[in-house]
Design a protein around this motif. Structure first.
Motif, PDB file in Angstrom:
ATOM      1  N   ASN A  25       0.818  -1.213   0.000  1.00 49.18           N
ATOM      2  CA  ASN A  25       0.000   0.000   0.000  1.00 49.18           C
ATOM      3  C   ASN A  25       0.852   1.264   0.000  1.00 49.18           C
ATOM      4  OD1 ASN A  25       0.978   0.069   2.623  1.00 49.18           O
ATOM      5  ND2 ASN A  25      -1.011   0.501   3.564  1.00 49.18           N
ATOM      6  N   ARG A  26       2.180   1.095  -0.090  1.00 48.43           N
ATOM      7  CA  ARG A  26       3.089   2.238  -0.199  1.00 48.43           C
ATOM      8  C   ARG A  26       2.831   3.270   0.900  1.00 48.43           C
ATOM      9  NH1 ARG A  26       7.410   0.686  -3.229  1.00 48.43           N
ATOM     10  NH2 ARG A  26       6.707  -0.545  -4.982  1.00 48.43           N
ATOM     11  N   ALA A  27       2.922   2.789   2.131  1.00 51.91           N
ATOM     12  CA  ALA A  27       2.752   3.654   3.301  1.00 51.91           C
ATOM     13  C   ALA A  27       1.390   4.334   3.311  1.00 51.91           C
ATOM     14  CB  ALA A  27       3.877   4.677   3.414  1.00 51.91           C
ATOM     15  N   ASP A  28       0.333   3.517   3.106  1.00 53.29           N
ATOM     16  CA  ASP A  28      -1.047   3.947   3.283  1.00 53.29           C
ATOM     17  C   ASP A  28      -1.578   4.796   2.141  1.00 53.29           C
ATOM     18  OD1 ASP A  28      -3.438   3.892   4.628  1.00 53.29           O
ATOM     19  OD2 ASP A  28      -3.021   5.684   5.801  1.00 53.29           O
ATOM     20  N   GLN A  29      -1.396   4.323   0.918  1.00 53.68           N
ATOM     21  CA  GLN A  29      -2.028   4.950  -0.236  1.00 53.68           C
ATOM     22  C   GLN A  29      -3.349   4.215  -0.497  1.00 53.68           C
ATOM     23  OE1 GLN A  29      -1.093   7.602  -2.131  1.00 53.68           O
ATOM     24  NE2 GLN A  29       0.728   8.013  -0.912  1.00 53.68           N
ATOM     25  N   ASP A  30      -4.470   4.794  -0.077  1.00 55.28           N
ATOM     26  CA  ASP A  30      -5.760   4.124  -0.160  1.00 55.28           C
ATOM     27  C   ASP A  30      -6.154   3.777  -1.592  1.00 55.28           C
ATOM     28  OD1 ASP A  30      -6.113   4.131   2.542  1.00 55.28           O
ATOM     29  OD2 ASP A  30      -7.258   6.001   2.581  1.00 55.28           O
ATOM     30  N   ASN A  31      -5.762   4.605  -2.558  1.00 54.39           N
ATOM     31  CA  ASN A  31      -6.149   4.342  -3.937  1.00 54.39           C
ATOM     32  C   ASN A  31      -5.519   3.054  -4.469  1.00 54.39           C
ATOM     33  OD1 ASN A  31      -3.435   5.314  -4.463  1.00 54.39           O
ATOM     34  ND2 ASN A  31      -4.300   7.360  -4.297  1.00 54.39           N
ATOM     35  N   GLU A  37      19.181  -1.084   5.928  1.00 55.76           N
ATOM     36  CA  GLU A  37      20.280  -1.393   5.015  1.00 55.76           C
ATOM     37  C   GLU A  37      20.290  -0.587   3.726  1.00 55.76           C
ATOM     38  OE1 GLU A  37      20.338  -5.563   4.198  1.00 55.76           O
ATOM     39  OE2 GLU A  37      19.935  -6.123   6.279  1.00 55.76           O
ATOM     40  N   GLN A  38      19.290   0.275   3.512  1.00 51.38           N
ATOM     41  CA  GLN A  38      19.175   0.902   2.204  1.00 51.38           C
ATOM     42  C   GLN A  38      19.038   2.414   2.299  1.00 51.38           C
ATOM     43  OE1 GLN A  38      16.100  -1.215   0.053  1.00 51.38           O
ATOM     44  NE2 GLN A  38      16.888  -3.202   0.686  1.00 51.38           N
ATOM     45  N   VAL A  39      19.551   3.087   1.265  1.00 49.65           N
ATOM     46  CA  VAL A  39      19.599   4.544   1.211  1.00 49.65           C
ATOM     47  C   VAL A  39      18.765   5.014   0.017  1.00 49.65           C
ATOM     48  CG1 VAL A  39      21.084   6.551   0.861  1.00 49.65           C
ATOM     49  CG2 VAL A  39      21.885   4.643   2.275  1.00 49.65           C
ATOM     50  N   TYR A  40      17.950   6.052   0.227  1.00 48.75           N
ATOM     51  CA  TYR A  40      17.055   6.561  -0.815  1.00 48.75           C
ATOM     52  C   TYR A  40      17.265   8.059  -0.979  1.00 48.75           C
ATOM     53  CZ  TYR A  40      15.009   2.047   0.197  1.00 48.75           C
ATOM     54  OH  TYR A  40      14.838   0.699   0.395  1.00 48.75           O
ATOM     55  N   ALA A  93       8.953   3.769  -0.163  1.00 47.55           N
ATOM     56  CA  ALA A  93       7.497   3.902  -0.087  1.00 47.55           C
ATOM     57  C   ALA A  93       7.064   5.296   0.352  1.00 47.55           C
ATOM     58  CB  ALA A  93       6.917   2.862   0.882  1.00 47.55           C
ATOM     59  N   ASP A  94       8.014   6.146   0.701  1.00 46.14           N
ATOM     60  CA  ASP A  94       7.692   7.470   1.239  1.00 46.14           C
ATOM     61  C   ASP A  94       7.494   8.475   0.107  1.00 46.14           C
ATOM     62  OD1 ASP A  94       7.220   9.578   2.897  1.00 46.14           O
ATOM     63  OD2 ASP A  94       9.295   9.796   3.577  1.00 46.14           O
ATOM     64  N   TRP A  95       6.471   8.231  -0.708  1.00 47.76           N
ATOM     65  CA  TRP A  95       6.172   9.126  -1.823  1.00 47.76           C
ATOM     66  C   TRP A  95       5.712  10.496  -1.354  1.00 47.76           C
ATOM     67  CZ3 TRP A  95       5.851   8.153  -7.285  1.00 47.76           C
ATOM     68  CH2 TRP A  95       6.369   6.906  -7.664  1.00 47.76           C
ATOM     69  N   GLU A  96       5.143  10.576  -0.166  1.00 48.42           N
ATOM     70  CA  GLU A  96       4.681  11.860   0.359  1.00 48.42           C
ATOM     71  C   GLU A  96       5.807  12.650   1.009  1.00 48.42           C
ATOM     72  OE1 GLU A  96       1.781  12.954  -0.217  1.00 48.42           O
ATOM     73  OE2 GLU A  96       0.522  11.218  -0.667  1.00 48.42           O
ATOM     74  N   ASP A 141       8.631  -0.068  18.129  1.00 48.67           N
ATOM     75  CA  ASP A 141       7.973   1.195  18.449  1.00 48.67           C
ATOM     76  C   ASP A 141       8.014   2.098  17.217  1.00 48.67           C
ATOM     77  OD1 ASP A 141       6.949   3.517  19.506  1.00 48.67           O
ATOM     78  OD2 ASP A 141       8.748   4.002  20.686  1.00 48.67           O
ATOM     79  N   VAL A 142       7.001   1.996  16.358  1.00 46.13           N
ATOM     80  CA  VAL A 142       6.994   2.768  15.115  1.00 46.13           C
ATOM     81  C   VAL A 142       5.946   3.876  15.141  1.00 46.13           C
ATOM     82  CG1 VAL A 142       7.939   0.901  13.731  1.00 46.13           C
ATOM     83  CG2 VAL A 142       5.457   1.086  14.022  1.00 46.13           C
ATOM     84  N   ARG A 143       5.500   4.249  16.326  1.00 43.57           N
ATOM     85  CA  ARG A 143       4.519   5.332  16.433  1.00 43.57           C
ATOM     86  C   ARG A 143       5.083   6.614  15.835  1.00 43.57           C
ATOM     87  NH1 ARG A 143       3.705   5.126  22.749  1.00 43.57           N
ATOM     88  NH2 ARG A 143       5.955   4.807  22.482  1.00 43.57           N
ATOM     89  N   GLY A 144       4.280   7.240  14.956  1.00 46.06           N
ATOM     90  CA  GLY A 144       4.709   8.475  14.323  1.00 46.06           C
ATOM     91  C   GLY A 144       5.606   8.274  13.118  1.00 46.06           C
ATOM     92  N   MET A 145       5.988   7.028  12.807  1.00 46.69           N
ATOM     93  CA  MET A 145       6.815   6.726  11.636  1.00 46.69           C
ATOM     94  C   MET A 145       5.926   6.225  10.507  1.00 46.69           C
ATOM     95  SD  MET A 145       9.919   4.795  13.696  1.00 46.69           S
ATOM     96  CE  MET A 145      10.721   4.185  12.216  1.00 46.69           C
ATOM     97  N   ILE A 146       6.398   6.357   9.268  1.00 49.42           N
ATOM     98  CA  ILE A 146       5.592   5.885   8.138  1.00 49.42           C
ATOM     99  C   ILE A 146       5.412   4.373   8.188  1.00 49.42           C
ATOM    100  CG2 ILE A 146       6.252   7.812   6.660  1.00 49.42           C
ATOM    101  CD1 ILE A 146       8.141   5.882   5.202  1.00 49.42           C
ATOM    102  N   CYS A 147       6.273   3.683   8.924  1.00 52.08           N
ATOM    103  CA  CYS A 147       6.167   2.229   9.062  1.00 52.08           C
ATOM    104  C   CYS A 147       4.842   1.816   9.706  1.00 52.08           C
ATOM    105  CB  CYS A 147       7.318   1.688   9.896  1.00 52.08           C
ATOM    106  SG  CYS A 147       8.952   2.245   9.378  1.00 52.08           S
ATOM    107  N   THR A 148       4.230   2.730  10.457  1.00 53.37           N
ATOM    108  CA  THR A 148       2.992   2.416  11.164  1.00 53.37           C
ATOM    109  C   THR A 148       1.906   1.931  10.221  1.00 53.37           C
ATOM    110  OG1 THR A 148       3.522   4.155  12.762  1.00 53.37           O
ATOM    111  CG2 THR A 148       1.260   3.340  12.752  1.00 53.37           C
TER     112      THR A 148
END
Length: 306
Positions: free
Chosen positions: A206-212, A234-237, A249-252, A285-292
């Motif tokens: 869902n790419r970090a909560d893309q409802d469409n 392990e990865q750099v973007y 996944a952080d398109w926003e 503990d992923v509160r507030g992170m896009i991982c949520t």
């Protein structure tokens, strides 16, 4: 840009050398894939913005100094929109040693004869092409592109590769197991295997909560949380302007980790923000992170994922 002297803190979670970097050399994509946030994000990202060459060289040089193994010259885009893509690849390939390698993932619709020849001469190790269906109507409905042109481009690329005696790049096919193609997968697998292609079938995310994406690509399939994710560890973007996001996944662009226009890659990767995020992720503990809100297709719905 000053050379970094900062070392990872003792005990910092995931403070080892990153294994993989993805670099966005241009923004935008001319496809309209139903499982991709392109053109659907709340944050509007102008297309056609290109990474400055001085910045690009600096980024690659820092990645090499850090010891990164895998180099992907694409991120949240269609890389062949960049007319200098082959030159970008060549800059990396001329400086790496095995087992390091450089790859590109594309929808293949822009793989013209000129682009094909340039990439064959660039030192590219792997070219992955997204082909989401072998039915022309389904393909267009999913990707918004004509299938015949993509298949023609692939055939021409292979012909040029054979004729020129090139061993590389390896050509691979990738698709997503969406509700539109799930029943077609056995036939697709046979088609590419008969042509000696390796086929990768990936789960819907869902790419970090893309409802469409959920509505058009997932349907009734249940999405589950990631039990583990290598992306943060392990990865750099890196975006076209040098800003680093936490994840592909952080398109926003909600989780910016640093800016390579003002700081070194090592300072950012080994810095407090990254270390705090990695520690919290490892602790659950992923509160507030896009991982949520990041989810992917569950295993019981991936009949043909291999």
């Amino acid at each position: 840009m000053q050379k970094n002297s900062q070392q990872p803190e003792n005990g910092a979670v995931g403070s080892n050398v990153p294994d993989h970097v993805q670099i966005q050399t241009i923004t935008g994509c001319n496809a309209k894939c139903i499982f991709c946030p392109n053109g659907k994000t709340r944050r509007k990202i102008p297309a056609g913005r290109r990474m400055d060459w001085d910045l690009y060289r600096s980024i690659v040089d820092q990645c090499l100094e850090l010891g990164i193994r895998r180099y992907s010259v694409y991120l949240m885009n269609e890389p062949m929109l960049d007319p200098e893509l082959a030159g970008r690849v060549a800059y990396v390939s001329a400086r790496i040693k095995k087992p390091q390698y450089v790859k590109v993932t594309s929808h293949g619709g822009l793989l013209s004869e000129r682009m094909a020849k340039e990439l064959l001469d660039s030192g590219l190790d792997k070219l992955k092409i997204s082909v989401q269906s072998l039915d022309p109507d389904t393909y267009r409905n999913i990707m918004g592109l004509p299938l015949a042109k993509t298949l023609k481009n692939i055939d021409r690329f292979l012909e040029l590769k054979v004729r020129g005696g090139y061993k590389l790049p390896r050509l691979e096919i990738v698709m997503v197991d969406s509700i539109q193609t799930h029943d077609e997968i056995p036939d697709i697998r046979r088609y590419w295997q008969d042509r000696n292609f390796k086929l990768y079938i990936e789960p819907v995310e869902n790419r970090a909560d893309q409802d469409n994406i959920r509505e058009t690509a997932v349907g009734r399939h249940r999405l589950t949380s990631f039990s583990w994710c290598r992306r943060l560890m392990e990865q750099v973007y890196i975006l076209y302007d040098g800003r680093m996001v936490q994840c592909c996944a952080d398109w926003e662009q909600r989780s910016l980790m640093g800016d390579l226009a003002t700081n070194s890659l090592a300072d950012i990767w080994y810095g407090q923000r990254y270390n705090d995020h990695r520690r919290r992720f490892a602790e659950g503990d992923v509160r507030g992170m896009i991982c949520t809100c990041c989810r992917k297709q569950s295993k019981e719905n991936k009949r043909a994922w291999f």
